[in-house]
Design a protein around this motif. Structure first.
Motif, PDB file in Angstrom:
ATOM      1  N   ASP A  15       6.597 -10.898   4.144  1.00 47.39           N
ATOM      2  CA  ASP A  15       5.551 -10.626   3.220  1.00 47.39           C
ATOM      3  C   ASP A  15       5.042 -11.509   2.444  1.00 47.39           C
ATOM      4  O   ASP A  15       3.706 -11.453   1.985  1.00 47.39           O
ATOM      5  CB  ASP A  15       6.322  -9.162   2.442  1.00 47.39           C
ATOM      6  N   GLU A 119      -0.307  -5.753   8.047  1.00 48.34           N
ATOM      7  CA  GLU A 119       0.606  -5.496   6.889  1.00 48.34           C
ATOM      8  C   GLU A 119       0.614  -4.219   6.371  1.00 48.34           C
ATOM      9  O   GLU A 119       1.501  -3.915   5.679  1.00 48.34           O
ATOM     10  CB  GLU A 119       0.189  -6.736   5.804  1.00 48.34           C
ATOM     11  N   GLY A 122       3.369  -1.473   6.436  1.00 46.89           N
ATOM     12  CA  GLY A 122       4.681  -1.342   5.827  1.00 46.89           C
ATOM     13  C   GLY A 122       4.728  -0.320   4.588  1.00 46.89           C
ATOM     14  O   GLY A 122       3.707   0.598   4.362  1.00 46.89           O
ATOM     15  N   ALA A 127       2.226  -4.250   1.055  1.00 48.26           N
ATOM     16  CA  ALA A 127       1.526  -3.119   2.118  1.00 48.26           C
ATOM     17  C   ALA A 127       0.435  -2.282   1.465  1.00 48.26           C
ATOM     18  O   ALA A 127      -0.663  -2.163   1.853  1.00 48.26           O
ATOM     19  CB  ALA A 127       2.740  -2.144   2.802  1.00 48.26           C
ATOM     20  N   ARG A 131      -3.387  -2.279   2.272  1.00 50.84           N
ATOM     21  CA  ARG A 131      -4.044  -1.081   2.368  1.00 50.84           C
ATOM     22  C   ARG A 131      -5.548  -0.915   1.734  1.00 50.84           C
ATOM     23  O   ARG A 131      -6.655  -0.304   2.130  1.00 50.84           O
ATOM     24  CB  ARG A 131      -3.320   0.275   2.294  1.00 50.84           C
TER      25      ARG A 131
END
Length: 159
Positions: A15, A119, A122, A127, A131
């Motif tokens: 991450d 990613e 998640g 995440a 998005r």
């Protein structure tokens, strides 16, 4: 329990690497967008450059805030290869600049979209950041592909 902790540490490391790369990519695409605004020969390419710069600026701010909350170092520059890309694109003649720029951006943004989709699957703050960036990246990729078809006669993804 140790294996679980190890997997958690690996996910956190991935991450953080994603966030670092996202910040560097935002920085690069802002600079490339500004370059296209200055060097583009068509209104469409200059508008695309402005969209790159304007679209990535809020993402950069959000990514920087997220990194600060995680007590991460925020990279100011991208890898040396990214600086070389800017110099290579800037060295082209006006018409060649347009063609090479859209070809490069169509390929680069397709890669970015894939990474951000991965990613986004998640459930953490990073995440969520991915998005929120997806619609902008998708729109910019579609524009790059459209410009690539117009200037080069084929979609960049077809190679």
């Amino acid at each position: 329990m140790a294996a679980s902790g190890s997997a958690l540490a690996q996910n956190e490391w991935r991450d953080r690497k994603f966030l670092e790369a996202a910040i560097q990519e935002n920085n690069l695409e802002i600079k490339l967008g500004q370059l296209a605004e200055q060097r583009g020969t068509s209104l469409e390419l200059r508008a695309y450059g402005q969209d790159l710069a304007d679209g990535h600026f809020p993402d950069r701010l959000e990514a920087n805030r997220t990194a600060a909350q995680l007590h991460m170092f925020v990279p100011l520059r991208g890898p040396r290869g990214d600086r070389d890309v800017r110099a290579r694109l800037d060295a082209h003649s006006a018409r060649d600049f347009d063609r090479e720029f859209v070809r490069f951006m169509a390929e680069r943004q397709a890669e970015d979209l894939t990474a951000f989709r991965e990613e986004a699957a998640g459930g953490d703050a990073i995440a969520g950041l991915a998005r929120r960036a997806l619609p902008i990246l998708q729109r910019q990729l579609e524009t790059a592909r459209s410009l690539d078809r117009a200037l080069n006669g084929h979609p960049a993804s077809g190679r």
